[in-house]
Design an enzyme around this catalytic site. Structure first.
Site, PDB file in Angstrom:
ATOM      1  N   GLU A  90      -6.018  32.911  21.189  1.00 57.79           N
ATOM      2  CA  GLU A  90      -6.122  31.522  20.725  1.00 57.79           C
ATOM      3  C   GLU A  90      -6.113  31.597  19.209  1.00 57.79           C
ATOM      4  OE1 GLU A  90      -6.832  28.850  18.863  1.00 57.79           O
ATOM      5  OE2 GLU A  90      -8.889  28.503  19.513  1.00 57.79           O
ATOM      6  N   GLU A 135      -4.234  29.277   8.509  1.00 56.09           N
ATOM      7  CA  GLU A 135      -5.007  30.497   8.722  1.00 56.09           C
ATOM      8  C   GLU A 135      -4.144  31.706   9.058  1.00 56.09           C
ATOM      9  OE1 GLU A 135      -9.479  29.106   9.948  1.00 56.09           O
ATOM     10  OE2 GLU A 135      -8.106  29.586  11.567  1.00 56.09           O
ATOM     11  N   HIS A 161     -10.118  19.864  19.083  1.00 53.18           N
ATOM     12  CA  HIS A 161     -10.798  20.086  17.798  1.00 53.18           C
ATOM     13  C   HIS A 161      -9.805  20.252  16.653  1.00 53.18           C
ATOM     14  CE1 HIS A 161      -9.781  24.300  18.659  1.00 53.18           C
ATOM     15  NE2 HIS A 161     -10.070  24.574  17.405  1.00 53.18           N
ATOM     16  N   ASP A 187     -14.149  22.322  23.293  1.00 52.44           N
ATOM     17  CA  ASP A 187     -12.828  21.697  23.363  1.00 52.44           C
ATOM     18  C   ASP A 187     -12.252  22.006  24.743  1.00 52.44           C
ATOM     19  OD1 ASP A 187     -10.177  20.976  23.211  1.00 52.44           O
ATOM     20  OD2 ASP A 187      -9.883  21.724  21.173  1.00 52.44           O
ATOM     21  N   GLY A 214      -8.208  38.656  18.640  1.00 48.66           N
ATOM     22  CA  GLY A 214      -9.185  37.703  18.121  1.00 48.66           C
ATOM     23  C   GLY A 214     -10.056  37.185  19.255  1.00 48.66           C
TER      24      GLY A 214
END
Length: 609
Positions: free
Chosen positions: A375, A384, A544, A283, A310
Site C-alpha cells: 500500500e 512520497e 483518507h 479507511d 512497507g
C-alpha cells in the site's frame, strides 16, 4: 503527512507556448488524455546514507529515558543524572565499559524507552556491568536513525593514563580507520626572566597539552566510530539473510536507482507511530479493498511466496498468510516493524511471516517472490514516491510472470465549482476579527488543499492524465506530461481543478483497458477488484487520501459546452524527490464566443510537499 499542500500561481500569455502543445480531442466522461512519459537521464548510481555524517551531526541529542532534547551531549548526560538517577559517564568509567559496551548501553536504553510504558518516569537506574545486553550485538544497531550520542560520548571522558590533562597518545588506539594521527607538539624553547613569565609559560604549555589531548581523543573517537559504522552496516544491512530459507537464494544486487531521501529520515520516522497506521486501517475502502482481493483470490496466494513492501503493522502480510501463502517476507524501514513483529507473533503467523528491516533498494532477501503486495499510494497518487521503491522491488525480486497488487492505478483530473476552499484560504484574510491582513495572502495563494469534494460540485467531464501499469512502468516514467480537455456539463463556474486516483487489482497482472471504469458493476463484470479515491456520495466510500484541489485565485465563469484545454506537468522535486512539482497550463475555448469576452488562460505552478 501534511494535509496542507503548497501551491504557486503565475500567469502566462505566450501564444507560442499554447500552439506548441499537442491538441487533445477528448470528450468522453472517462477517457485517457494523451501524454508522454519523461525518461530524462540515467539514474544516479546509488548512495549510502551511512555516509551522511553532516545529517547526523545536525541532530540535537535526545535524553536516554524521555523525549527531552538538548543542545549538547554533556547536557543530556547531566539531565540523565539529575532527572533519572543515572550518571552515564561515571558508570562507563567505574565499570570500565569500552566503546562497544557504551554503544550497546545507549541503544538498550533507547529501546527500553520505546518498548516500556512509563520508562520516561525512571527516577533511578543502575547497572553492574554484567548485564547480558552489554554483550548482545543487536544493540549495536542504532535505535534512533540520527543518534548523535553514539559518536560524541567519548569526547566527554578523558582516557586512562591522563596526567594534568595530558593524554599519552600511545595509550589510545589510533589509526583504526586509516586516519592520520595528530602530530606531537613542536615546542619552541622560551627563556623566562621573571616569575610572572614563568607562570604564564606554564599555563600556555598546559593549554597546548590539553588541546593536543583533545585532538588525539577526537581522532580516537573518529576511528572507533568509523569501525562501529562499518561493523553495524556489515552485520545488519549487508547480511539480512534468513538462515532457514528453503527457497533459492536471490542473486539480485542492490538497486542502482536513486532512493528518495528526506532530511533526518523524516519520511520513515513519520510512519513509526501508531496513530497514522490507525488512520489508514480505519479507511475501510483501502483496507477492505486489499483484504477482499486477497481473500477472493486465495487460489493465487496458496503456496506462493509473497513480498510485502512497507509492511507497517503487518496487516497485508497477515491477510496473505491467512489466504494460504507458503511464505511472506515483510519489509519496512520504520520503527513500526517492531510492533508488526509482535502483531504477527500474537496472531500465530511467525512461522509463515519473516520481517526484514531496511530499504528495499538495499536489503538482501533469501529468495525471489511470486507476488508483491504494497500500500504505497500517497496524495495525488505519487506524493512520497513510494511507488519508486515498489518498482525496484519488482525488478529485483519478482519472478517472471509474477503479480503486483495493486497492478494498475490511474490519476484522474476534473474541476469543481465549490468555492469554500477559496473562502477558507484566501478570503479569510480580508476580515480577521475586524482587521485586514492582505499581506498574509502572499503565501496562502500558493497553498492548495487536500480535502473532500462533493460530487454535486463537479462541473466538467473527468479525464485520465496518467495511466500506470505497474508490471511495466519505469521509475523514470513517473514524471509525465499530459494534455487534457475538460468540457463544461452545465452553466456554472470553475473554482478549482481536482485530482485523484483509481486503483485496480488483477489476477494476472495484465493491463486494465482504458474503457473499463471503477464502478462495482464494471469490476464484477471484468473479474477485477479495486476502488476509487474520487468524489463520492456517502461517508462510507470516502478514503483518507481525499482529493487534491488546485484552487484558482479567481473563479472561471463558463457556459455548458465551453472547454478548458491545457497541459499537465508532473515531476519530482529536485531537492526532495518525495515531493512533486506540478504545473497546469490552460486556456478556455468558448462554445459560443462573443466579442468582448475575457480571454481566460493561465500558467500555474503547484507544489506538493
Amino acid at each position: 503527512m501534511s494535509n496542507r499542500i503548497l501551491q504557486g500561481a503565475t500567469s502566462g500569455d505566450s501564444k507560442a507556448a499554447f500552439n506548441a502543445r499537442r491538441q487533445s480531442t477528448i470528450s468522453q466522461a472517462y477517457t485517457q488524455s494523451e501524454y508522454s512519459e519523461s525518461e530524462f537521464g540515467e539514474q544516479d548510481n546509488g548512495w549510502d546514507d551511512w555516509e551522511d555524517e553532516e545529517g547526523m551531526a545536525a541532530a540535537d541529542p535526545k535524553c536516554l529515558f524521555c523525549a527531552e532534547i538538548f543542545p549538547s551531549a554533556k547536557e543530556v548526560f547531566d539531565h540523565c543524572t539529575a532527572a533519572h538517577g543515572f550518571n552515564f559517564l561515571k558508570a562507563r568509567h567505574d565499570l570500565h565499559l569500552d566503546f562497544y559496551h557504551s554503544i550497546r548501553l545507549i541503544n538498550y536504553l533507547r529501546q527500553q524507552a520505546l518498548d516500556i510504558a512509563g520508562f520516561e518516569q525512571t527516577a533511578q537506574f543502575a547497572i553492574t556491568g554484567k548485564e547480558d545486553f552489554l554483550k548482545d550485538d543487536k544493540y549495536l544497531r542504532p535505535v534512533l536513525e540520527d543518534d548523535s550520542l553514539l559518536f560524541c560520548f567519548e569526547d566527554l571522558e578523558i582516557g586512562d593514563g591522563e596526567e594534568n590533562g595530558f593524554v599519552d597518545p600511545t595509550l589510545i588506539a589510533g589509526g583504526a580507520a586509516g586516519l592520520d594521527m595528530p602530530k606531537p607538539l613542536a615546542r619552541e624553547e622560551i627563556a623566562t626572566t621573571t616569575e610572572l613569565e614563568a607562570k604564564l609559560l606554564k599555563q600556555l604549555r598546559q593549554a597546548e597539552e590539553r588541546l593536543f589531548a583533545v585532538e588525539v581523543q577526537l581522532h580516537n573517537t573518529e576511528a572507533q566510530f568509523e569501525e562501529y559504522r562499518a561493523r553495524v552496516k556489515e552485520s545488519f544491512f549487508d547480511t539480512l539473510v534468513d538462515d532457514g530459507a528453503k527457497s533459492v537464494v536471490s542473486e539480485a544486487e542492490p538497486s542502482t536507482v536513486v532512493v528518495p531521501q528526506d532530511e533526518n529520515n523524516y519520511y520513515f520516522n513519520s510512519y513509526a507511530h501508531s496513530d497514522i497506521h490507525q488512520q489508514m486501517l480505519n479507511d475501510r475502502v483501502r483496507t477492505e479493498g486489499y483484504r477482499d482481493y486477497i481473500y477472493e483470490n486465495k487460489d493465487i496466494f496458496k503456496g506462493k511466496v509473497v513480498l510485502d513492501v512497507g509492511c507497517g503493522t503487518g496487516i497485508l502480510s497477515m491477510f496473505a498468510a491467512k489466504a494460504g501463502a507458503a511464505r511472506v517476507l515483510s519489509v519496512d524501514n520504520s520503527d513500526i516493524i517492531e510492533k508488526a513483529r509482535q502483531n504477527i507473533k500474537e496472531n500465530g503467523f511467525e512461522d509463515v511471516i519473516t520481517l526484514h528491516r531496511g530499504k528495499i533498494e538495499e536489503i538482501k532477501l533469501p529468495c525471489k517472490v511470486d507476488i508483491i503486495i504494497s500500500e504505497w499510494m500517497g496524495y495525488f497518487l505519487l506524493y512520497e514516491a513510494m511507488l519508486d521503491s515498489v518498482l525496484v522491488a519488482r525488478d529485483r525480486f519478482l519472478v517472471p510472470g509474477g503479480i503486483l497488487a495493486p497492478s494498475q492505478t490511474r490519476i484522474l483530473f476534473t474541476t469543481t465549482s465549490d468555492e469554500s476552499f477559496l473562502d477558507d484560504s484566501i478570503h479569510y484574510w480580508n476580515d480577521v476579527y475586524g482587521f485586514k491582513m492582505s499581506t498574509m495572502k502572499e503565501n496562502v495563494l500558493r497553498e492548495a488543499v487536500v480535502d473532500f469534494v462533493s460530487p454535486e460540485t463537479i462541473v466538467t467531464n473527468t479525464v485520465t492524465i496518467k495511466d500506470l501499469p505497474h508490471q511495466t512502468i519505469t521509475v523514470a516514467g513517473l514524471d509525465f506530461v499530459s494534455d487534457f480537455t475538460l468540457e463544461m456539463s452545465r452553466d456554472d463556474h470553475v473554482s478549482a481543478f481536482v485530482g485523484y486516483f483509481d486503483t485496480w487489482f488483477t489476477r494476472d497482472g495484465k493491463d486494465v483497458p482504458l474503457d473499463v471504469g471503477i464502478s462495482k458493476e464494471e469490476l464484477k463484470a471484468n473479474q477485477l477488484n479495486g476502488f476509487t479515491t474520487g468524489p463520492v456520495y456517502t461517508r462510507s466510500e470516502e478514503t483518507h487520501w481525499k482529493q487534491t484541489m488546485f484552487v484558482l485565485e479567481k473563479a472561471l465563469e463558463l457556459k455548458k459546452g465551453d472547454q478548458i484545454c491545457g497541459t499537465f506537468y508532473c515531476n519530482k522535486n529536485h531537492m526532495n524527490p518525495r515531493a512533486l512539482d506540478l504545473r497546469i497550463v490552460y486556456e478556455v475555448k468558448r462554445k459560443e464566443a462573443k466579442e468582448g469576452d475575457e480571454e481566460l488562460k493561465a500558467d500555474l505552478m503547484f507544489y506538493l510537499r
